[in-house]
Write a protein that holds these residues in place. Structure first.
Motif, PDB file in Angstrom:
ATOM      1  N   ASN A  38       0.813  -1.228   0.000  1.00  0.00           N
ATOM      2  CA  ASN A  38       0.000   0.000   0.000  1.00  0.00           C
ATOM      3  C   ASN A  38       0.841   1.269   0.000  1.00  0.00           C
ATOM      4  O   ASN A  38       0.340   2.356   0.245  1.00  0.00           O
ATOM      5  N   HIS A  63      -2.508   4.434 -10.083  1.00  0.00           N
ATOM      6  CA  HIS A  63      -3.480   3.665 -10.867  1.00  0.00           C
ATOM      7  C   HIS A  63      -2.820   2.457 -11.528  1.00  0.00           C
ATOM      8  O   HIS A  63      -3.384   1.352 -11.535  1.00  0.00           O
ATOM      9  N   GLU A  66      -2.329  -0.254  -9.154  1.00  0.00           N
ATOM     10  CA  GLU A  66      -3.603  -0.927  -8.887  1.00  0.00           C
ATOM     11  C   GLU A  66      -3.943  -1.914 -10.003  1.00  0.00           C
ATOM     12  O   GLU A  66      -4.438  -3.014  -9.746  1.00  0.00           O
ATOM     13  N   ASN A  70      -3.900  -4.927  -7.941  1.00  0.00           N
ATOM     14  CA  ASN A  70      -5.242  -4.819  -7.347  1.00  0.00           C
ATOM     15  C   ASN A  70      -5.257  -4.006  -6.053  1.00  0.00           C
ATOM     16  O   ASN A  70      -6.267  -3.986  -5.342  1.00  0.00           O
ATOM     17  N   LYS A  72      -4.316  -0.044  -4.694  1.00  0.00           N
ATOM     18  CA  LYS A  72      -3.880   1.305  -5.070  1.00  0.00           C
ATOM     19  C   LYS A  72      -3.055   1.893  -3.924  1.00  0.00           C
ATOM     20  O   LYS A  72      -3.602   2.255  -2.884  1.00  0.00           O
ATOM     21  N   ASN A 178      -9.619   2.586   2.370  1.00  0.00           N
ATOM     22  CA  ASN A 178      -8.937   1.379   1.885  1.00  0.00           C
ATOM     23  C   ASN A 178      -8.374   0.553   3.039  1.00  0.00           C
ATOM     24  O   ASN A 178      -8.465  -0.682   3.040  1.00  0.00           O
TER      25      ASN A 178
END
Length: 441
Positions: A38, A63, A66, A70, A72, A178
């Motif tokens: 992360n 992006h 991500e 998967n 971000k 998140n």
């Protein structure tokens, strides 16, 4: 095999210009050792490139991570041979892990913040909070438009407390959400609560994005209560005051107003000039007074634009091996200005001039010889001739003048004043660019 960071930068190469990739992205180094799922940490060779990438490409980089993982991540751009902790001579050594988890920008300090009439109240409030955290103004709620310095002030408090060995958490609402979702899925909510409820300072950006998210609002309410009951400091930013945030629980709105609500307004011209000087000093960009004044007049209310403009001017200057003169600056930035000016009309110019100079549009088109109205009329005619395709006879007809020679006389008068009066020149250029900004809104 390429690291995920290198894969992302290679993918970015296909989405941006070759010039931007070569000039900026190619100079990034991915810190694979300290990056996490992360958190993506990169290093840039200098502050100017780091700031430019943060402004223009950080969202794209996040992006692309991500897309590949998967998840971000928060993208952190450091400067090579620079630490993440602020440069404070009296500060004790802070463990690197704590500094990294705070995600603070080391250049966001009170010393680097330019104070003016538009932000003085928020600055004083933040300074007081840094001196007496959890005692005065808790929470501190700072609101204002994009790029006006809210995050800078918030993180300046964080850097002060970080230098004192305090635990500082800086996050956006998106990151908070998140984290919450991930820990909820993994059944590790105890770790989530330990992180956010046991820090000394919680900095949370863009609280307006809590709007309509009931589950996360519930969690944030309990986080807020836990911190405040322990006299731990909370600082929140938003684009509007608490009462104006739709889709937000009333109990949260009321608690956000328990401490102090401070606004930041768009900077006045003098403050813009000082901000540019400070940015030039920090990033070691040499601009003379005329260029600084010009840049101040073309930037909109979002002062983050300054970083991009300085980076562009500096890059072109280095590539071409020439100094940054006013002619050079106008030429480099002409496309940027032309895009803003494509839809300008005389009516728009009249409305802007009337509003800024506190006169009526009907007065500008009248025969009045009042000095304030004559002043406004001359500027309106000058801008109409400079910014629209209208001919002098057309302008003479619009402004009720005898013929085109009267317009020509006004143009010469304004040009003479601009040549001999620097303050007047800056005012005219500022009005010119306010007109341009109005077309892009």
């Amino acid at each position: 095999m390429n690291s995920i960071g290198k894969q992302v930068l290679n993918a970015l190469k296909n989405e941006i210009s070759e010039l931007d990739y070569t000039r900026y992205i190619k100079q990034l180094q991915f810190n694979e050792e300290e990056s996490k799922s992360n958190l993506a940490i990169f290093s840039a060779p200098n502050a100017l490139i780091a700031n430019w990438i943060r402004t223009k490409f950080a969202d794209k980089i996040a992006h692309l991570f991500e897309v590949n993982t998967n998840i971000k991540p928060t993208v952190l751009i450091n400067v090579l041979s620079s630490t993440i902790t602020p440069s404070v001579t009296t500060a004790p050594t802070i463990p690197a892990e704590r500094a990294i988890t705070s995600l603070l920008n080391p250049s966001y300090t009170f010393q680097n913040f330019v104070v003016g009439g538009s932000n003085n109240f928020a600055y004083i409030a933040a300074k007081n909070v840094s001196e007496k955290p959890g005692v005065v103004y808790n929470p501190l709620f700072i609101y204002g438009g994009v790029g006006l310095g809210k995050t800078h002030l918030m993180q300046a408090v964080g850097n002060v407390m970080l230098s004192q060995g305090k635990t500082v958490i800086y996050t956006s609402v998106e990151q908070f959400l998140n984290d919450f979702s991930r820990h909820l899925s993994n059944r590790t909510m105890d770790r989530f609560k330990d992180k956010y409820r046991k820090c000394d300072l919680l900095l949370i950006d863009d609280i307006q994005f809590l709007s309509g998210k009931n589950q996360i609002q519930e969690e944030f309410f309990h986080t807020f209560e836990a911190l405040r009951n322990e006299n731990k400091q909370i600082i929140i930013t938003s684009d509007k005051k608490p009462k104006q945030i739709g889709g937000l629980e009333e109990r949260l709105k009321s608690r956000f107003e328990w401490g102090l609500v401070a606004d930041i307004q768009p900077p006045e011209l003098e403050t813009k000039i000082e901000i540019i000087k400070k940015k030039c000093e920090i990033n070691r960009v040499k601009l003379d007074r005329e260029v600084i004044n010009y840049v101040a007049t073309i930037i909109e209310n979002n002062t983050r634009e300054i970083e991009g403009i300085l980076s562009k001017l500096n890059a072109y200057s280095q590539l071409m091996g020439v100094d940054i003169t006013i002619e050079f600056a106008r030429n480099v930035l002409k496309e940027q200005m032309a895009e803003k000016r494509s839809n300008i009309t005389i009516d728009l110019i009249m409305e802007t001039v009337a509003k800024e100079l506190n006169v009526k549009t009907s007065e500008i088109r009248s025969k009045s010889r009042n000095s304030n109205i004559v002043y406004a009329r001359r500027i309106a005619i000058y801008l109409s001739r400079s910014l629209t395709p209208n001919s002098m006879p057309q302008l003479a007809q619009y402004f009720g003048m005898k013929d085109h020679t009267a317009v020509s006389h006004t143009m010469k008068k304004i040009q003479e004043l601009m040549k001999n009066d620097e303050d007047f020149k800056i005012k005219v250029e500022e009005l010119s660019n306010k007109v341009s900004m109005d077309t892009s809104e």
